[in-house]
Design a protein around this motif. Sequence first.
Motif, PDB file in Angstrom:
ATOM      1  N   GLU A 129      32.277  27.895  43.360  1.00 12.57           N
ATOM      2  CA  GLU A 129      31.533  27.315  42.240  1.00 12.57           C
ATOM      3  C   GLU A 129      32.205  27.675  40.934  1.00 12.57           C
ATOM      4  O   GLU A 129      32.630  28.808  40.730  1.00 12.57           O
ATOM      5  N   SER A 130      32.319  26.706  40.067  1.00 13.56           N
ATOM      6  CA  SER A 130      32.787  26.926  38.704  1.00 13.56           C
ATOM      7  C   SER A 130      32.099  25.896  37.826  1.00 13.56           C
ATOM      8  O   SER A 130      32.404  24.712  37.901  1.00 13.56           O
ATOM      9  N   LYS A 131      31.151  26.342  37.025  1.00  5.07           N
ATOM     10  CA  LYS A 131      30.362  25.388  36.254  1.00  5.07           C
ATOM     11  C   LYS A 131      30.125  25.894  34.832  1.00  5.07           C
ATOM     12  O   LYS A 131      30.239  27.094  34.556  1.00  5.07           O
ATOM     13  N   PHE A 132      29.796  24.940  33.952  1.00  2.00           N
ATOM     14  CA  PHE A 132      29.572  25.241  32.547  1.00  2.00           C
ATOM     15  C   PHE A 132      28.192  24.732  32.140  1.00  2.00           C
ATOM     16  O   PHE A 132      27.738  23.689  32.611  1.00  2.00           O
ATOM     17  N   GLY A 133      27.552  25.452  31.243  1.00  2.00           N
ATOM     18  CA  GLY A 133      26.269  25.010  30.716  1.00  2.00           C
ATOM     19  C   GLY A 133      25.778  25.953  29.641  1.00  2.00           C
ATOM     20  O   GLY A 133      25.777  27.183  29.821  1.00  2.00           O
ATOM     21  N   ASN A 134      25.398  25.396  28.490  1.00  2.00           N
ATOM     22  CA  ASN A 134      24.880  26.194  27.375  1.00  2.00           C
ATOM     23  C   ASN A 134      25.836  27.326  26.992  1.00  2.00           C
ATOM     24  O   ASN A 134      25.441  28.478  26.838  1.00  2.00           O
ATOM     25  N   HIS A 135      27.114  26.978  26.874  1.00  2.00           N
ATOM     26  CA  HIS A 135      28.165  27.920  26.460  1.00  2.00           C
ATOM     27  C   HIS A 135      28.384  29.044  27.478  1.00  2.00           C
ATOM     28  O   HIS A 135      28.890  30.105  27.134  1.00  2.00           O
ATOM     29  N   LYS A 136      27.993  28.799  28.728  1.00  2.00           N
ATOM     30  CA  LYS A 136      28.147  29.806  29.772  1.00  2.00           C
ATOM     31  C   LYS A 136      29.055  29.277  30.872  1.00  2.00           C
ATOM     32  O   LYS A 136      28.929  28.138  31.293  1.00  2.00           O
ATOM     33  N   TRP A 137      29.964  30.149  31.336  1.00  2.00           N
ATOM     34  CA  TRP A 137      30.814  29.825  32.472  1.00  2.00           C
ATOM     35  C   TRP A 137      30.388  30.683  33.649  1.00  2.00           C
ATOM     36  O   TRP A 137      30.365  31.920  33.553  1.00  2.00           O
ATOM     37  N   SER A 138      30.050  30.040  34.764  1.00  2.00           N
ATOM     38  CA  SER A 138      29.680  30.742  35.987  1.00  2.00           C
ATOM     39  C   SER A 138      30.740  30.473  37.048  1.00  2.00           C
ATOM     40  O   SER A 138      31.051  29.320  37.341  1.00  2.00           O
ATOM     41  N   LEU A 139      31.275  31.535  37.619  1.00  2.00           N
ATOM     42  CA  LEU A 139      32.324  31.421  38.639  1.00  2.00           C
ATOM     43  C   LEU A 139      31.923  32.213  39.871  1.00  2.00           C
ATOM     44  O   LEU A 139      31.541  33.377  39.772  1.00  2.00           O
ATOM     45  N   GLU A 140      32.022  31.576  41.028  1.00  3.30           N
ATOM     46  CA  GLU A 140      31.845  32.264  42.310  1.00  3.30           C
ATOM     47  C   GLU A 140      33.120  32.077  43.113  1.00  3.30           C
ATOM     48  O   GLU A 140      33.561  30.947  43.334  1.00  3.30           O
ATOM     49  N   ILE A 141      33.715  33.179  43.550  1.00  2.11           N
ATOM     50  CA  ILE A 141      35.051  33.106  44.133  1.00  2.11           C
ATOM     51  C   ILE A 141      35.214  34.126  45.255  1.00  2.11           C
ATOM     52  O   ILE A 141      34.678  35.234  45.188  1.00  2.11           O
ATOM     53  N   TRP A 142      35.946  33.701  46.308  1.00  2.00           N
ATOM     54  CA  TRP A 142      36.289  34.575  47.428  1.00  2.00           C
ATOM     55  C   TRP A 142      37.755  34.977  47.320  1.00  2.00           C
ATOM     56  O   TRP A 142      38.611  34.148  47.000  1.00  2.00           O
ATOM     57  N   ALA A 143      38.055  36.227  47.612  1.00  2.00           N
ATOM     58  CA  ALA A 143      39.448  36.672  47.733  1.00  2.00           C
ATOM     59  C   ALA A 143      39.844  36.551  49.194  1.00  2.00           C
ATOM     60  O   ALA A 143      39.257  37.199  50.068  1.00  2.00           O
ATOM     61  N   ASN A 144      40.828  35.705  49.470  1.00  4.46           N
ATOM     62  CA  ASN A 144      41.252  35.483  50.859  1.00  4.46           C
ATOM     63  C   ASN A 144      42.189  36.579  51.355  1.00  4.46           C
ATOM     64  O   ASN A 144      42.010  37.133  52.440  1.00  4.46           O
ATOM     65  N   SER A 145      43.205  36.892  50.559  1.00  2.00           N
ATOM     66  CA  SER A 145      44.148  37.949  50.919  1.00  2.00           C
ATOM     67  C   SER A 145      44.827  38.441  49.653  1.00  2.00           C
ATOM     68  O   SER A 145      44.903  37.726  48.650  1.00  2.00           O
ATOM     69  N   GLY A 146      45.323  39.683  49.716  1.00  2.00           N
ATOM     70  CA  GLY A 146      45.969  40.241  48.537  1.00  2.00           C
ATOM     71  C   GLY A 146      44.970  40.434  47.401  1.00  2.00           C
ATOM     72  O   GLY A 146      43.749  40.402  47.585  1.00  2.00           O
ATOM     73  N   THR A 147      45.500  40.616  46.195  1.00  2.00           N
ATOM     74  CA  THR A 147      44.667  40.830  45.008  1.00  2.00           C
ATOM     75  C   THR A 147      44.594  39.552  44.178  1.00  2.00           C
ATOM     76  O   THR A 147      45.612  38.953  43.857  1.00  2.00           O
ATOM     77  N   VAL A 148      43.384  39.137  43.858  1.00  2.00           N
ATOM     78  CA  VAL A 148      43.164  37.963  43.019  1.00  2.00           C
ATOM     79  C   VAL A 148      43.049  38.427  41.566  1.00  2.00           C
ATOM     80  O   VAL A 148      42.238  39.307  41.257  1.00  2.00           O
ATOM     81  N   GLU A 149      43.869  37.842  40.701  1.00  2.00           N
ATOM     82  CA  GLU A 149      43.894  38.243  39.289  1.00  2.00           C
ATOM     83  C   GLU A 149      43.187  37.203  38.431  1.00  2.00           C
ATOM     84  O   GLU A 149      43.487  36.011  38.497  1.00  2.00           O
ATOM     85  N   LEU A 150      42.245  37.674  37.633  1.00  2.00           N
ATOM     86  CA  LEU A 150      41.494  36.826  36.717  1.00  2.00           C
ATOM     87  C   LEU A 150      41.774  37.276  35.287  1.00  2.00           C
ATOM     88  O   LEU A 150      41.675  38.464  34.981  1.00  2.00           O
ATOM     89  N   VAL A 151      42.151  36.321  34.441  1.00  2.00           N
ATOM     90  CA  VAL A 151      42.454  36.627  33.035  1.00  2.00           C
ATOM     91  C   VAL A 151      41.305  36.148  32.158  1.00  2.00           C
ATOM     92  O   VAL A 151      40.885  34.991  32.247  1.00  2.00           O
TER      93      VAL A 151
END
Length: 290
Positions: A129-151
Amino acid sequence: MKKLIIACAAVLVLGLGLTTVGHVLGGQFYSVYYNGALHPFSDAAQNFSDKFVNISDHLVTADDDDDSDFDTDWVQDYLETRKASMKDYNLPMQALDHITDIELTLKGGDFEIGAGSDFALEGDFSVTESKFGNHKWSLEIWANSGTVELVLPPCRELRYEDIDIFCRQSANLAITTSIDADDIKISGENGTVSTRELVADEIELYAGNGSITAELGDKEAAYHVQARTNGGPVKLNGEVLAQADESATRDVVYDNRAEEAPLEVQATVSGSGQISLTSADKPDNSAAHA
């Protein structure tokens, strides 16, 4: 006056009724005036649609040889950039999206949050899930392997309002940059969370059977600290504030009652895990993280 109002209402109802009957019998709604004449609503709508298509075609097909004074290069750049960033999910674009609130749900595996000039995701992951609403960003994410980097870039309005991070399915998180917001909430559950400076008016930390090691951005005296646990310890600068033993029948609560302190910290352990806090004036960093 009452009779006049009743008469006007009757005329209005009669007119609407005749208009509707006429339309049902094959007539038109004549309600739009342009080019010196009254036109059916359906014709006006079609005319507007045709003009919109022409404008859209012009924007999409614009090139360097176009004689128009209309500069549409930025439109093409925007569409290409947006398409490239979307792929199978959406990311905020710092130059275009006004994001003040962030909600991250991290599931399974290892994650790292750093700082940069724009939002970015790198690694082997699946976005559910990645959605926007009322100036809000909501992200739901799975790490499959290794390290997932979020900036996460700095907020355009100097400071985020709310940053909520939830680690599910034993996800592990390392925050390698300072986070600045009005309110920060981090739920580590059964994973391992480590942070750099958390700069906020209110900080809420939750651990289950995992651990949270967090740095506070100000001195110890600046915080009103509340700690609660039914199992593992909550520590501040290496000192145990609250810890339950086998004989405990209810939560062990600590409150330094520093009501004059401008900042709030709430730390809760609901299992065998622990929360370790260090302030900006920590006397011994190694002891604090023990």
